[in-house]
Design an enzyme around this catalytic site. Sequence first.
Site, PDB file in Angstrom:
ATOM      1  CE  LYS A   1     -17.027 -40.891 -14.701  1.00  0.00           C
ATOM      2  NZ  LYS A   1     -18.514 -40.865 -14.700  1.00  0.00           N
TER       3      LYS A   1
ATOM      4  CE1 TYR B   1     -15.785 -37.350 -16.863  1.00  0.00           C
ATOM      5  CE2 TYR B   1     -13.847 -38.554 -17.588  1.00  0.00           C
ATOM      6  CZ  TYR B   1     -15.214 -38.436 -17.499  1.00  0.00           C
ATOM      7  OH  TYR B   1     -16.018 -39.408 -18.046  1.00  0.00           O
TER       8      TYR B   1
END
Length: 352
Positions: A148, A144
């Site tokens: 990101k 993640y």
Amino acid sequence: MATRIRPSSKRCAVIGGSGFLGRHLVERLVEKGYSVAVFDIAQRYEVSGVTFHQGDLCNKQDLLKVLKDVSLVFHCASPAPGCNDRNLFWRVNVEGTRTVIQACQQAGVQKLVLTSSASVVFEGTDIMNGKEDLPYAKRPIDYYTETKIKQEKLVLEACSKEKDFLTVAIRPHGIFGPRDPQLVPILVDTARKGKMKFIIGDGTNLVDFTYVDNVVHGHILAAEHLRPDSPLCGKAYHITNDDPIRFWDFMSQVLVGLGYDAPRYHLPYSLVYGIAMLLWIITFLLRPVVNIKPTFTPMRVALAGTHHYYSCSRAKQDMGYQPVSSAYRPLDRGKNGDIGAVAQSRRTGEEV
């Protein structure tokens, strides 16, 4: 030569608008008089006056159908942080965002507001009152965070006053509130398995948990202050409750609200983190043979055992941000759209 008619600044699209944050954002935009279109892989609710479009984030033609005559786009689509599918993270957060940028530019969208994450600067070590000028994590501790970072770079680098395309990124941290699909369900599952008896570390680490109304407020403020002459262009902004709290105090309040005992026993942070890292390596090596999804991950241990809270001073200075919900008082307000109500609803099956 005909002059191109600019779409109304009140016409916007919310990509990922069926999700937790997206739905709250949509509802608030409607209250403020915006004309809202939602783009997502599925429609999960209805709001009067809002148009819903289902499609593939990586399909530019799907996006262009939604972005016609739209001046402002909020991009808050992302797999849940707990997902362990690197390919899915890469496809949505990186390839999908690249397609969103291209579609916005082709459609003549003037503003793109990205939902990023404060985790883009987090490497599992203490961050206290961190500012936006902290470097991106060189060793992201989950997929993640890795994607990101790439996503935020794509969006901010696309900002161009010459091309009439302005971008800004909002970095919330630890979002909670009504209809929360992550914090409370994970706590319920963990508590039911008897795994919430231990405090990782000494229990004094301060963190930011951010009420969803404050996150929504930050997004809309950023959109309304994003102009060619504003300092927001191409920048990232932390949005939190601006009131860090001890991680384990917060967890204890939620657990007690759910009817479980608060954790009481302490485990050394370094020991727990080492075990979590070993388990992560083992599951990575076994992935070609068997797909195991451990709940005990290095990221979750790091989030539970370190200081990580962030300064909102840039947001206050550049767009007048102040939290609209008073820190953690919603914990005690019962059926008023708060974490306590969410906790009770998870036990009774009631919709908050």
